[in-house]
Design a protein around this motif. Structure first.
Motif, PDB file in Angstrom:
ATOM      1  N   LEU A 129       0.826  -1.205   0.000  1.00  0.00           N
ATOM      2  CA  LEU A 129       0.000   0.000   0.000  1.00  0.00           C
ATOM      3  C   LEU A 129       0.863   1.260   0.000  1.00  0.00           C
ATOM      4  N   LEU A 130       1.965   1.202   0.735  1.00  0.00           N
ATOM      5  CA  LEU A 130       2.842   2.367   0.801  1.00  0.00           C
ATOM      6  C   LEU A 130       3.550   2.613  -0.532  1.00  0.00           C
ATOM      7  N   THR A 131       3.991   1.530  -1.196  1.00  0.00           N
ATOM      8  CA  THR A 131       4.658   1.702  -2.493  1.00  0.00           C
ATOM      9  C   THR A 131       3.690   2.204  -3.562  1.00  0.00           C
ATOM     10  N   LEU A 132       2.400   1.927  -3.369  1.00  0.00           N
ATOM     11  CA  LEU A 132       1.377   2.467  -4.272  1.00  0.00           C
ATOM     12  C   LEU A 132       0.932   3.862  -3.831  1.00  0.00           C
ATOM     13  N   TYR A 133       1.558   4.368  -2.801  1.00  0.00           N
ATOM     14  CA  TYR A 133       1.297   5.693  -2.245  1.00  0.00           C
ATOM     15  C   TYR A 133      -0.142   5.854  -1.763  1.00  0.00           C
ATOM     16  N   GLN A 134      -0.711   4.718  -1.309  1.00  0.00           N
ATOM     17  CA  GLN A 134      -1.998   4.779  -0.608  1.00  0.00           C
ATOM     18  C   GLN A 134      -1.669   4.909   0.885  1.00  0.00           C
ATOM     19  N   CYS A 135      -1.194   6.075   1.235  1.00  0.00           N
ATOM     20  CA  CYS A 135      -0.537   6.263   2.529  1.00  0.00           C
ATOM     21  C   CYS A 135      -1.510   6.141   3.710  1.00  0.00           C
ATOM     22  N   LYS A 136      -2.698   6.722   3.578  1.00  0.00           N
ATOM     23  CA  LYS A 136      -3.670   6.617   4.671  1.00  0.00           C
ATOM     24  C   LYS A 136      -4.077   5.162   4.911  1.00  0.00           C
ATOM     25  N   ALA A 137      -4.297   4.441   3.821  1.00  0.00           N
ATOM     26  CA  ALA A 137      -4.647   3.021   3.951  1.00  0.00           C
ATOM     27  C   ALA A 137      -3.489   2.234   4.561  1.00  0.00           C
ATOM     28  N   ALA A 138      -2.256   2.596   4.204  1.00  0.00           N
ATOM     29  CA  ALA A 138      -1.087   1.905   4.756  1.00  0.00           C
ATOM     30  C   ALA A 138      -0.988   2.127   6.263  1.00  0.00           C
ATOM     31  N   ILE A 139      -1.161   3.356   6.695  1.00  0.00           N
ATOM     32  CA  ILE A 139      -1.098   3.655   8.132  1.00  0.00           C
ATOM     33  C   ILE A 139      -2.191   2.908   8.879  1.00  0.00           C
ATOM     34  N   LYS A 140      -3.403   2.933   8.340  1.00  0.00           N
ATOM     35  CA  LYS A 140      -4.515   2.222   8.977  1.00  0.00           C
ATOM     36  C   LYS A 140      -4.246   0.725   9.041  1.00  0.00           C
ATOM     37  N   HIS A 141      -3.693   0.179   7.967  1.00  0.00           N
ATOM     38  CA  HIS A 141      -3.399  -1.259   7.935  1.00  0.00           C
ATOM     39  C   HIS A 141      -2.358  -1.620   8.989  1.00  0.00           C
ATOM     40  N   PHE A 142      -1.291  -0.849   9.057  1.00  0.00           N
ATOM     41  CA  PHE A 142      -0.243  -1.146  10.040  1.00  0.00           C
ATOM     42  C   PHE A 142      -0.789  -1.085  11.469  1.00  0.00           C
ATOM     43  N   GLU A 143      -1.572  -0.070  11.746  1.00  0.00           N
ATOM     44  CA  GLU A 143      -2.058   0.121  13.120  1.00  0.00           C
ATOM     45  C   GLU A 143      -3.129  -0.880  13.518  1.00  0.00           C
ATOM     46  N   LEU A 151       4.462  -3.610  15.767  1.00  0.00           N
ATOM     47  CA  LEU A 151       4.104  -2.249  15.381  1.00  0.00           C
ATOM     48  C   LEU A 151       5.074  -1.241  15.978  1.00  0.00           C
ATOM     49  N   CYS A 152       5.576  -1.544  17.176  1.00  0.00           N
ATOM     50  CA  CYS A 152       6.509  -0.633  17.846  1.00  0.00           C
ATOM     51  C   CYS A 152       7.937  -0.764  17.334  1.00  0.00           C
ATOM     52  N   SER A 153       8.186  -1.693  16.434  1.00  0.00           N
ATOM     53  CA  SER A 153       9.540  -1.863  15.906  1.00  0.00           C
ATOM     54  C   SER A 153       9.915  -0.663  15.038  1.00  0.00           C
ATOM     55  N   SER A 154      11.217  -0.398  14.969  1.00  0.00           N
ATOM     56  CA  SER A 154      11.687   0.779  14.233  1.00  0.00           C
ATOM     57  C   SER A 154      11.374   0.687  12.745  1.00  0.00           C
ATOM     58  N   TRP A 155      11.409  -0.527  12.197  1.00  0.00           N
ATOM     59  CA  TRP A 155      11.160  -0.674  10.765  1.00  0.00           C
ATOM     60  C   TRP A 155       9.720  -0.285  10.411  1.00  0.00           C
ATOM     61  N   VAL A 156       8.765  -0.823  11.172  1.00  0.00           N
ATOM     62  CA  VAL A 156       7.356  -0.507  10.910  1.00  0.00           C
ATOM     63  C   VAL A 156       7.087   0.972  11.177  1.00  0.00           C
ATOM     64  N   GLN A 157       7.657   1.502  12.261  1.00  0.00           N
ATOM     65  CA  GLN A 157       7.471   2.912  12.562  1.00  0.00           C
ATOM     66  C   GLN A 157       8.073   3.806  11.481  1.00  0.00           C
ATOM     67  N   SER A 158       9.186   3.348  10.897  1.00  0.00           N
ATOM     68  CA  SER A 158       9.795   4.116   9.797  1.00  0.00           C
ATOM     69  C   SER A 158       8.864   4.179   8.594  1.00  0.00           C
ATOM     70  N   LEU A 159       8.194   3.059   8.295  1.00  0.00           N
ATOM     71  CA  LEU A 159       7.236   3.068   7.181  1.00  0.00           C
ATOM     72  C   LEU A 159       6.059   3.986   7.473  1.00  0.00           C
ATOM     73  N   ILE A 160       5.620   3.992   8.725  1.00  0.00           N
ATOM     74  CA  ILE A 160       4.529   4.900   9.104  1.00  0.00           C
ATOM     75  C   ILE A 160       4.984   6.350   8.982  1.00  0.00           C
ATOM     76  N   GLY A 161       6.220   6.629   9.415  1.00  0.00           N
ATOM     77  CA  GLY A 161       6.764   7.977   9.265  1.00  0.00           C
ATOM     78  C   GLY A 161       6.883   8.388   7.808  1.00  0.00           C
ATOM     79  N   LEU A 162       7.302   7.439   6.948  1.00  0.00           N
ATOM     80  CA  LEU A 162       7.389   7.730   5.518  1.00  0.00           C
ATOM     81  C   LEU A 162       6.007   8.037   4.941  1.00  0.00           C
ATOM     82  N   ALA A 163       4.984   7.291   5.413  1.00  0.00           N
ATOM     83  CA  ALA A 163       3.619   7.551   4.942  1.00  0.00           C
ATOM     84  C   ALA A 163       3.162   8.955   5.340  1.00  0.00           C
ATOM     85  N   HIS A 164       3.470   9.359   6.570  1.00  0.00           N
ATOM     86  CA  HIS A 164       3.122  10.723   6.994  1.00  0.00           C
ATOM     87  C   HIS A 164       3.865  11.758   6.144  1.00  0.00           C
ATOM     88  N   TYR A 165       5.119  11.484   5.813  1.00  0.00           N
ATOM     89  CA  TYR A 165       5.894  12.413   4.986  1.00  0.00           C
ATOM     90  C   TYR A 165       5.258  12.559   3.604  1.00  0.00           C
TER      91      TYR A 165
END
Length: 345
Positions: A129-143, A151-165
């Motif tokens: 979802l993130l690579t397709l730039y469906q960022c809101k859906a990606a954040i919702k999916h992760f959470e 979810l608290c791991s740095s890798w997943v949090q980094s993807l969430i941060g990238l989605a917010h960016y």
């Protein structure tokens, strides 16, 4: 034939008497003979009795020994049979326990494998979802789908941060990346996105501190030089920024983001041809790197080639359909081309 004639006479005299008077009492044998015969027979009887007793004792002893051996054999056989039965019972119990344990282990392995596959599938879905730039859906999916400890791991949090960016929610992105940097100060992955978020919000102090931390950690990483370049770009020291971005390209020629940052910095210094070369280099390495397509559109926009600019902006929009900045630039190009209705849309 006999040397003793008297013996023969006695024998001759003895015979007629016995035969002539058949009613006469028989003559007793001589004492010597009489006494010798009982002795002999007695001795024989004694010998026979003694041998009988000895044989009887031997027979009794032999029978007793055989009985004892039979009892011992029966006892040992019974004990052996019992030990065999006990051993069989123990073996059966061990086999049953081993089979139960093996089944339990197999079940646990299957559950672990299923859990791991499910986790990887959920992570992959969010990353897709993130690579397709469906960022809101990606954040919702992760959470919603990822377990809390993952979810608290740095890798997943980094993807969430990238989605917010990508959603231009720079404050949220900075908050996420700041926590990651404090938790794992030696982690470099996605720190270039953190620095770009700080650049957009003009946070000079935080960006300078981040650049200093990364330079002290690893000078061989392109991320370090990208962060340093953003820091000097924010301070309007464009020449130094360009120098650091070029250093990032030299350190890792396949790190696409450094080409894009270098191209945008060259656009600010009006070196448009050089900037176009770096944008093309970025696209050649990653055709889905929409930032480079957007950079090409910016170059043509500055050159007032609005049709080409619109074309490159549309390429960028196809990759990232939710990007509002790209939409605004497309509208501006259409406005300059007097396509007011399309621009309003």
């Amino acid at each position: 034939m006999f040397s003793n004639s008297a013996y023969s006479v006695k024998e001759n005299n003895k015979t007629p008497n016995i035969t002539s008077n058949k009613f006469a009492l028989p003559r007793s044998p001589p004492r010597k003979t009489k006494t010798r015969m009982p002795k002999i027979s007695l001795n024989n009887e004694l010998i026979e009795d003694k041998s009988i007793n000895i044989n009887a004792d031997k027979l009794i002893e032999k029978n007793a020994r055989k009985d004892k051996e039979k009892i011992e054999t029966i006892t040992s056989a019974t004990g052996h049979n019992r030990s065999i039965e006990d051993t069989k019972v123990l073996l059966n119990n061990s086999l049953n326990n081993a089979q139960t344990m093996a089944h339990h282990v197999l079940t646990l392995k299957k559950q672990s494998a299923d859990g791991l596959m499910s986790l990887l599938r959920d992570l992959g879905e969010g990353f897709k979802l993130l690579t397709l730039y469906q960022c809101k859906a990606a954040i919702k999916h992760f959470e919603s789908k990822i377990p809390k400890h993952h979810l608290c791991s740095s890798w997943v949090q980094s993807l969430i941060g990238l989605a917010h960016y990508e959603l231009r929610a720079y404050e949220s992105a900075i908050s996420v990346f700041k926590d990651i940097h404090e938790t794992e100060p030696h982690r470099l992955e996605f720190m270039e996105i953190y620095s770009s978020s700080l650049w957009h919000l003009q946070k000079e102090v935080d960006l300078s501190a981040l650049a200093q931390d990364l330079i002290n950690q690893d000078k061989t990483s392109p991320i370090t030089w990208c962060v340093a370049g953003n820091c000097f770009s924010l301070h309007k020291e464009h020449e130094t920024a360009i120098k650091f971005f070029k250093r990032a390209v030299q350190v890792d020629p396949d790190f696409v983001y450094s080409y894009t940052l270098l191209g945008h910095e060259l656009v600010l210094t009006e070196e448009l041809d050089k900037a176009a070369d770096y944008f093309h280099a970025a696209v050649a390495r990653d055709p889905r790197h929409y930032n480079a397509w957007f950079g090409m559109g910016t170059i043509y926009s500055k050159q007032e080639k609005y049709e080409l600019a619109e074309l490159y902006y549309i390429k960028a929009l196809k990759i990232n359909p939710q990007n509002s900045v790209i939409l605004v630039h497309i509208g501006a190009m259409q406005y300059f081309m007097l396509k007011k209705e399309q621009a309003l849309q």
